[in-house]
Design an enzyme around this catalytic site. Structure first.
Site, PDB file in Angstrom:
ATOM      1  N   MET A 324       0.821  -1.203   0.000  1.00 39.84           N
ATOM      2  CA  MET A 324       0.000   0.000   0.000  1.00 39.84           C
ATOM      3  C   MET A 324       0.861   1.261   0.000  1.00 39.84           C
ATOM      4  O   MET A 324       0.633   2.187  -0.787  1.00 39.84           O
ATOM      5  CB  MET A 324      -0.945   0.003   1.204  1.00 39.84           C
ATOM      6  CG  MET A 324      -1.992  -1.090   1.173  1.00 39.84           C
ATOM      7  SD  MET A 324      -3.042  -1.049  -0.305  1.00 39.84           S
ATOM      8  CE  MET A 324      -3.861   0.526  -0.093  1.00 39.84           C
ATOM      9  N   ASP A 343      10.556   3.496   5.910  1.00 42.73           N
ATOM     10  CA  ASP A 343      10.287   2.187   6.502  1.00 42.73           C
ATOM     11  C   ASP A 343      11.316   1.942   7.597  1.00 42.73           C
ATOM     12  O   ASP A 343      12.165   2.795   7.868  1.00 42.73           O
ATOM     13  CB  ASP A 343      10.319   1.091   5.428  1.00 42.73           C
ATOM     14  CG  ASP A 343       9.392  -0.073   5.775  1.00 42.73           C
ATOM     15  OD1 ASP A 343       9.556  -0.658   6.862  1.00 42.73           O
ATOM     16  OD2 ASP A 343       8.485  -0.393   4.981  1.00 42.73           O
ATOM     17  N   VAL A 400       1.165   1.727   7.550  1.00 41.83           N
ATOM     18  CA  VAL A 400       1.738   0.518   8.143  1.00 41.83           C
ATOM     19  C   VAL A 400       0.648  -0.535   8.300  1.00 41.83           C
ATOM     20  O   VAL A 400      -0.520  -0.299   7.984  1.00 41.83           O
ATOM     21  CB  VAL A 400       2.410   0.829   9.504  1.00 41.83           C
ATOM     22  CG1 VAL A 400       3.513   1.860   9.318  1.00 41.83           C
ATOM     23  CG2 VAL A 400       1.389   1.322  10.524  1.00 41.83           C
ATOM     24  N   GLU A 402      -2.231  -3.135   9.539  1.00 40.64           N
ATOM     25  CA  GLU A 402      -3.487  -2.864  10.245  1.00 40.64           C
ATOM     26  C   GLU A 402      -3.435  -3.446  11.657  1.00 40.64           C
ATOM     27  O   GLU A 402      -4.143  -4.402  12.000  1.00 40.64           O
ATOM     28  CB  GLU A 402      -4.661  -3.456   9.441  1.00 40.64           C
ATOM     29  CG  GLU A 402      -6.022  -2.946   9.846  1.00 40.64           C
ATOM     30  CD  GLU A 402      -6.356  -1.574   9.276  1.00 40.64           C
ATOM     31  OE1 GLU A 402      -7.545  -1.250   9.227  1.00 40.64           O
ATOM     32  OE2 GLU A 402      -5.444  -0.827   8.892  1.00 40.64           O
ATOM     33  N   LYS A 407       0.221   1.129  14.847  1.00 32.00           N
ATOM     34  CA  LYS A 407      -0.203   2.457  14.392  1.00 32.00           C
ATOM     35  C   LYS A 407      -0.045   3.489  15.508  1.00 32.00           C
ATOM     36  O   LYS A 407       0.357   4.630  15.261  1.00 32.00           O
ATOM     37  CB  LYS A 407      -1.647   2.403  13.883  1.00 32.00           C
ATOM     38  CG  LYS A 407      -1.800   1.695  12.533  1.00 32.00           C
ATOM     39  CD  LYS A 407      -3.212   1.772  12.008  1.00 32.00           C
ATOM     40  CE  LYS A 407      -3.367   1.048  10.689  1.00 32.00           C
ATOM     41  NZ  LYS A 407      -2.693   1.705   9.558  1.00 32.00           N
ATOM     42  N   SER A 429      -8.100   0.599   6.874  1.00 30.09           N
ATOM     43  CA  SER A 429      -9.287   0.147   6.148  1.00 30.09           C
ATOM     44  C   SER A 429     -10.485  -0.054   7.063  1.00 30.09           C
ATOM     45  O   SER A 429     -11.607  -0.195   6.577  1.00 30.09           O
ATOM     46  CB  SER A 429      -8.981  -1.166   5.420  1.00 30.09           C
ATOM     47  OG  SER A 429      -8.601  -2.173   6.344  1.00 30.09           O
ATOM     48  N   HIS A 450      -8.271   6.192   3.091  1.00 30.70           N
ATOM     49  CA  HIS A 450      -8.319   4.770   2.776  1.00 30.70           C
ATOM     50  C   HIS A 450      -8.134   4.560   1.276  1.00 30.70           C
ATOM     51  O   HIS A 450      -9.049   4.760   0.483  1.00 30.70           O
ATOM     52  CB  HIS A 450      -9.661   4.182   3.245  1.00 30.70           C
ATOM     53  CG  HIS A 450      -9.819   2.726   2.966  1.00 30.70           C
ATOM     54  ND1 HIS A 450     -11.044   2.099   2.962  1.00 30.70           N
ATOM     55  CD2 HIS A 450      -8.908   1.757   2.688  1.00 30.70           C
ATOM     56  CE1 HIS A 450     -10.885   0.824   2.686  1.00 30.70           C
ATOM     57  NE2 HIS A 450      -9.593   0.595   2.521  1.00 30.70           N
TER      58      HIS A 450
END
Length: 715
Positions: A324, A343, A400, A402, A407, A429, A450
């Site tokens: 993503m 990252d 990052v 889910e 998060k 999401s 999203h």
């Protein structure tokens, strides 16, 4: 007249410049039609007329027909037919005048706008990528009714014309020249009219159309030619493979195109008019026009954007270089936005940047990108493992995994890197934005963004407002999405928001059908017949049932953390039962080469033969019920989202359902589906499904009323 200017030069050439009064574009209004009829009479009476150049004073050449009138008119079929015939009559009158007409195309000429060009003897377009030409009416559930079908076939031949007509292709100048849709290209707009006049002077006898000359033969062969007969015979089968018989417009276009070659040209034009009138009265056309024209227009014009000065983003950061994050970095750089891709290691960030390299190489191979453009795009992406490298970012997009704990850590560590007036977006999401916002010092600047996978193809973003998200942040987020060329839909916070909630019901109902004894083949077939892009079992494998279970566990953990019982996904019992069991069996999906399908070394796949173990009871479900169950689950969940205030508008519900989760486009979207069925028919069928299969098909009390009340207020 106010719709055009009329100038005759010393050589007897008249330049008619379309310039609709008080409008940003020229369209086929009644005022335009009156002006066209007046113009034709004026040209007929003109002494010493040598030719005519048609030009435009607007940014576009001509925008096409009056869709608002055609959609909302209460005319009878005969009255609509008469209206269509009157609209196209000036074009035939142009062809009958014994002087050449040239279209000087300065911008987009689509639909009726290009049909004007087709009635001309020569078409010149400026070398501008925005100057596209085409007949996209099929995408709105109708056909080109002002001579487009008949003239395209007569000009190009059936084999060349059919793909352009049945697919609604819009071509840029170079492609249009190659296809024969334009005859010449000029480099600058100020060359259009001089070059058009030069052509008229060089071709003074070119005022008669080939199809009006004795002995005319269709390019590529007439109706009896073997290749044409084969193309005509194969077209319906090929179309059915694409439309599944759910969209009548392509079939009607093929029918009229083929038969236009078997009758006189004027008879063919009348048949075309009858075909347009028939399609205009279909629910598919009404749905397509409402959603794909007026709905898209509302979103793209910023009608649902909060008021305020526009924001132009200069730089951005993306946190997380997985699939993503890498996709978001590509989307930003593709539109010229400087991007830092961060990252946990530079190596991971470099891998994320390499994804953009791969996408660019594919475009170069297809001649859709130059090496220079690729190099410039890649230069805009800076891979890093340091937060300091994006300090002062206008926008940070967290992408990052889910996982709420991850998060929380990332948001807390990175928020301070924002510019003082920057905004922070989370690409979650389903996790509540209002909860994630509490991890940063200023929740008013936090919002959900999203994106959908694959990001480079799914050009829509669900913007989620948390309880403390400011209108300024929403406006900026809207501008950011528009700046990178994606379509924004705005929703309010809840578990799963809108798209994830609704899509989960499609996946769950596929497994509920399995529990009710429907064979896996029939389940996938029902998804196909309904018009969904992929069957629910195949989607489960693509998404990965392990990720589905992790999402479930994340929300369970979130409930414990917040001390609440959200009942998230409470109706998705089949997913919990079968999906979790499949994970325990080691069949997690396509990535493991084993899920509901077995994936073979040669690239093929077959349904796993052991799925019958999940049948609870054979309820003898008909294919009609299976199709409706897959669709009605999604529609009812969409109604719940509207009723709960998650959705703001019907327009966003329809566009989001089609472009984000693949709801059948021929319906016009999840809520437009109700209009197509009519309210009473929809409610009756939902009640029938609820009685037979359970409470998940119960329409929320008052939800329908709320939907129609909102529509009446908007009107």
């Amino acid at each position: 007249m106010s719709e055009y200017t009329y100038e005759k030069d010393a050589d007897g050439i008249v330049t008619v410049t379309f310039d609709a009064q008080d409008k940003s574009a020229n369209t086929m209004t009644f005022a335009w039609l009156d002006a066209m009829e007046e113009m034709i009479e004026r040209l007929k009476a003109e002494e010493g007329l040598a030719g005519v150049v048609l030009a435009s004073a607007k940014k576009t050449f001509f925008a096409g027909g009056d869709l608002d009138f055609m959609l909302n008119s209460n005319q009878t079929a005969q009255e609509m037919y008469d209206y269509v015939e009157r609209n196209k009559a000036p074009f035939r009158a142009m062809e009958k005048l014994p002087v050449p007409f040239v279209a000087a195309i300065n911008g987009a000429a689509l639909g009726g706008g290009y049909e004007i060009c087709l009635a001309c003897d020569h078409r010149i377009v400026v070398a501008d990528p925005k100057a596209v030409v085409g007949l996209p009416e099929v995408t709105l559930g109708v056909l080109p009714g002002a001579g487009g079908v008949c003239r395209m076939v007569a000009m190009l031949g059936l084999e060349a014309a059919l793909p352009l007509l049945a697919e609604g292709k819009q071509l840029r100048p170079d492609a249009a020249l190659k296809a024969g849709m334009v005859d010449a290209i000029v480099e600058a707009q100020d060359q259009l009219i001089p070059v058009a006049k030069d052509w008229i002077k060089a071709n003074p006898k070119a005022g008669t159309k080939p199809w009006d000359k004795k002995g005319f033969k269709y390019p590529g062969g007439d109706a009896t030619a073997p290749n044409v007969r084969m193309a005509a015979a194969m077209a319906p089968t090929m179309l059915y493979g694409k439309t599944r018989g759910l969209m009548p417009a392509p079939e009607k276009i093929v029918d009229i195109a083929v038969n236009s070659m078997r009758m006189g040209f004027d008879s063919a034009l009348r048949a075309e008019s009858r075909g347009l009138v028939a399609l205009l009265r279909s629910p598919e056309a009404k749905a397509a026009i409402k959603t794909f024209f007026f709905g898209m227009q509302a979103v793209k014009s910023g009608k649902i954007r909060p008021e305020g000065a526009p924001t132009k983003f200069k730089n951005a950061a993306v946190l997380g270089a997985g699939m993503m994050g890498a996709g978001i970095a590509w989307a930003q750089a593709y539109k010229g936005l400087e991007t830092v891709l961060k990252d946990v290691s530079v190596e991971n960030a470099e891998k994320g940047k390499a994804y953009s390299n791969t996408l660019a190489d594919k475009r170069i191979k297809r001649k859709r990108m130059t090496q220079e453009r690729k190099d410039g795009l890649l230069d805009l992406i800076t891979p890093t493992d340091k937060d300091a490298d994006y300090k002062g970012a206008d926008i940070i997009v967290e992408a990052v995994f889910e996982d709420i704990n991850l998060k929380e850590k990332v948001i807390k560590e990175s928020f301070e890197m924002l510019a003082d007036d920057g905004i922070y977006g989370s690409n979650t999401s389903s996790l509540p934005i209002s909860v994630l916002a509490e991890f940063c010092p200023d929740p008013s600047r936090f919002i959900g963004l999203h994106f959908f996978s694959p990001v480079d193809k799914m050009k829509i973003v669900e913007i989620i407002c948390g309880k403390k998200t400011s209108q300024e942040t929403l406006r900026k987020a809207y501008d950011y999405v528009a700046q990178i060329g994606y379509m924004p839909i705005v929703v309010n916070d809840s578990r799963g928001f809108f798209t994830s909630r609704v899509f989960a019901t499609y996946l769950d109902e596929g497994l509920a059908l399995m529990q009710d004894g429907v064979s896996p083949v029939a389940i996938e077939r029902a998804g196909w017949k309904a018009g969904m892009p992929v069957g629910p079992l195949a989607v489960h494998d693509e998404v990965s049932m392990e990720l589905t279970r992790k999402a479930w566990e994340t929300h369970k953990e979130l409930d414990e953390r917040l001390g609440e019982n959200s009942a998230f996904g409470k109706d998705n019992a089949a997913t919990r039962h079968i999906g979790h069991a499949m994970v325990d069996l080691g069949r997690r999906g396509r990535k493991d080469s084993a899920g509901f399908y077995d994936y073979h070394a040669d690239g093929t796949k077959t349904l796993w033969p052991e799925l019958s173990q999940f049948v609870v009871e054979d309820r003898d479900v008909s294919i009609e019920d299976a199709v409706d169950r897959l669709i009605y689950r999604q529609v009812i969940e969409t109604l719940r989202c509207l009723d709960e205030g998650v959705l703001n508008t019907e327009t966003e519900a329809n566009i989001g359902s089609i472009f984000a989760i693949g709801f059948p486009p021929h319906t016009g979207g999840a809520l437009q589906f109700i209009h197509g069925k009519t309210k009473d028919v929809f409610l009756a069928r939902a009640a029938e499904l609820a009685e037979k299969y359970g409470a998940r098909f119960v329409v929320p009390e008052g939800a329908i009323a709320k939907m129609f009340d909102a529509e009446q207020k908007a009107a």
